[in-house]
Design a protein around this motif. Structure first.
Motif, short mmCIF file in Angstrom:
data_model
loop_
_atom_site.label_atom_id
_atom_site.label_comp_id
_atom_site.label_asym_id
_atom_site.label_seq_id
_atom_site.Cartn_x
_atom_site.Cartn_y
_atom_site.Cartn_z
N ILE A 54 55.09 21.54 28.72
CA ILE A 54 54.41 21.17 29.97
C ILE A 54 53.49 19.97 29.74
O ILE A 54 53.45 19.03 30.56
CB ILE A 54 53.60 22.37 30.50
CG1 ILE A 54 54.55 23.47 30.98
CG2 ILE A 54 52.67 21.93 31.64
CD1 ILE A 54 53.85 24.79 31.28
N ILE A 73 53.03 21.92 38.73
CA ILE A 73 53.99 21.58 37.68
C ILE A 73 55.35 22.11 38.12
O ILE A 73 55.46 22.79 39.14
CB ILE A 73 53.60 22.17 36.31
CG1 ILE A 73 53.44 23.70 36.39
CG2 ILE A 73 52.33 21.52 35.78
CD1 ILE A 73 53.12 24.37 35.06
N ASP A 74 56.38 21.79 37.37
CA ASP A 74 57.74 22.18 37.74
C ASP A 74 57.86 23.69 37.94
O ASP A 74 57.26 24.48 37.20
CB ASP A 74 58.70 21.73 36.63
CG ASP A 74 60.14 21.98 36.99
OD1 ASP A 74 60.72 21.16 37.73
OD2 ASP A 74 60.68 23.02 36.55
N GLN A 129 58.97 25.62 34.98
CA GLN A 129 57.90 25.74 33.98
C GLN A 129 56.93 26.86 34.35
O GLN A 129 56.49 27.63 33.49
CB GLN A 129 57.15 24.42 33.85
CG GLN A 129 57.97 23.30 33.23
CD GLN A 129 57.25 21.97 33.23
OE1 GLN A 129 56.46 21.68 34.13
NE2 GLN A 129 57.52 21.16 32.23
N GLU A 137 55.47 16.69 29.30
CA GLU A 137 56.13 16.23 30.52
C GLU A 137 55.15 15.84 31.63
O GLU A 137 55.50 15.08 32.52
CB GLU A 137 57.05 17.32 31.06
CG GLU A 137 58.29 17.54 30.20
CD GLU A 137 59.24 18.55 30.82
OE1 GLU A 137 59.24 18.67 32.06
OE2 GLU A 137 59.97 19.21 30.05
N ASN A 138 53.94 16.36 31.57
CA ASN A 138 53.00 16.17 32.69
C ASN A 138 51.71 15.43 32.37
O ASN A 138 50.97 15.09 33.29
CB ASN A 138 52.64 17.54 33.29
CG ASN A 138 53.84 18.22 33.90
OD1 ASN A 138 54.22 17.96 35.04
ND2 ASN A 138 54.45 19.12 33.14
N SER A 139 51.43 15.20 31.10
CA SER A 139 50.16 14.54 30.77
C SER A 139 50.33 13.03 30.72
O SER A 139 51.44 12.53 30.69
CB SER A 139 49.64 15.05 29.42
OG SER A 139 50.55 14.78 28.39
N ALA A 142 45.89 16.26 32.35
CA ALA A 142 46.02 14.84 32.68
C ALA A 142 45.03 14.01 31.87
O ALA A 142 45.23 12.81 31.67
CB ALA A 142 45.80 14.62 34.17
#
Length: 215
Positions: A210, A77-78, A81, A213-215, A140
């Protein structure tokens, strides 16, 4: 072959997050035991040492994560983050230790019902924090992301409960405590314990970001 050596392997940040979350819960439960056994000096000191040990272990994980951020070519991840999450988690462990240290330094003689209630809410918040962190590696998956968001909502509700307990505790303290020194001591303890839940909520907010933004 040479080029491969220039690209550090992806560090398992999620594993380190999980380890840190485990240390937070250990510290929270040790502090709860300290409060429950406060009248027994030997047990109080035993659980204080356990709090310090867990906080030290959490610090080491934080150091490893922050070091790994700079050595890892590709992060899951970023980077911001990762940095924000691990350091805010570390704030939770620090606050638990601060609470134990403050009780010792201020020479608190007895545990009030309000301290016990805020401690209980802190432990619950830390446990929910751990549950949410454990889910990060699989966000995810839609069902896992939803479960993590639900856990974050539970943390928000626990923090709101702690806010209400703090307000009631302060009102009672200023109405009923005749000893100004004792009032100052208890006020500091109440605020520290409530801040643990505040910081857990901060962790929950970071996890929500998080996920979104990522799922």
């Amino acid at each position: 072959m040479f080029f491969g050596k220039l690209l550090p392997r992806d560090t398992n940040f999620f594993t380190m997050f999980n380890q840190h979350a485990d240390h937070i819960v250990v510290a929270a439960k040790a502090f709860s035991n300290l409060v429950a056994n406060y009248s027994d000096v030997e047990l109080r000191e035993k659980y204080h040492r356990e709090v310090n040990h867990a906080e030290g272990a959490a610090d080491r994980v934080t150091h490893e994560v922050n070091k790994a951020i700079h050595k890892t070519f590709i992060t899951p991840i970023d980077r911001e983050q990762i940095h924000g999450l691990i350091n805010t988690m570390d704030d939770v462990a620090d606050l638990i230790q601060d609470s134990a240290e403050t009780m010792a330094l201020y020479d608190i003689h007895h545990m009030t019902d309000e301290i016990k209630r805020l401690t209980d809410l802190s432990v619950k918040c830390c446990e929910r924090l751990r549950d949410a962190v454990y889910l990060l590696s699989k966000i995810a998956e839609a069902t896992t992301a939803d479960a993590a968001l639900k856990t974050c909502d539970e943390i928000d509700k626990l923090e709101s409960d702690a806010d209400r307990v703090l307000r009631t505790a302060m009102s009672k303290l200023f109405r009923e405590e005749p000893d100004v020194r004792e009032l100052i001591k208890l006020k500091a303890i109440y605020e520290l314990l409530e801040t643990i839940t505040d910081r857990c909520e901060d962790v929950a907010n970071l996890i929500e970001g998080i996920i979104l933004e990522n799922s």
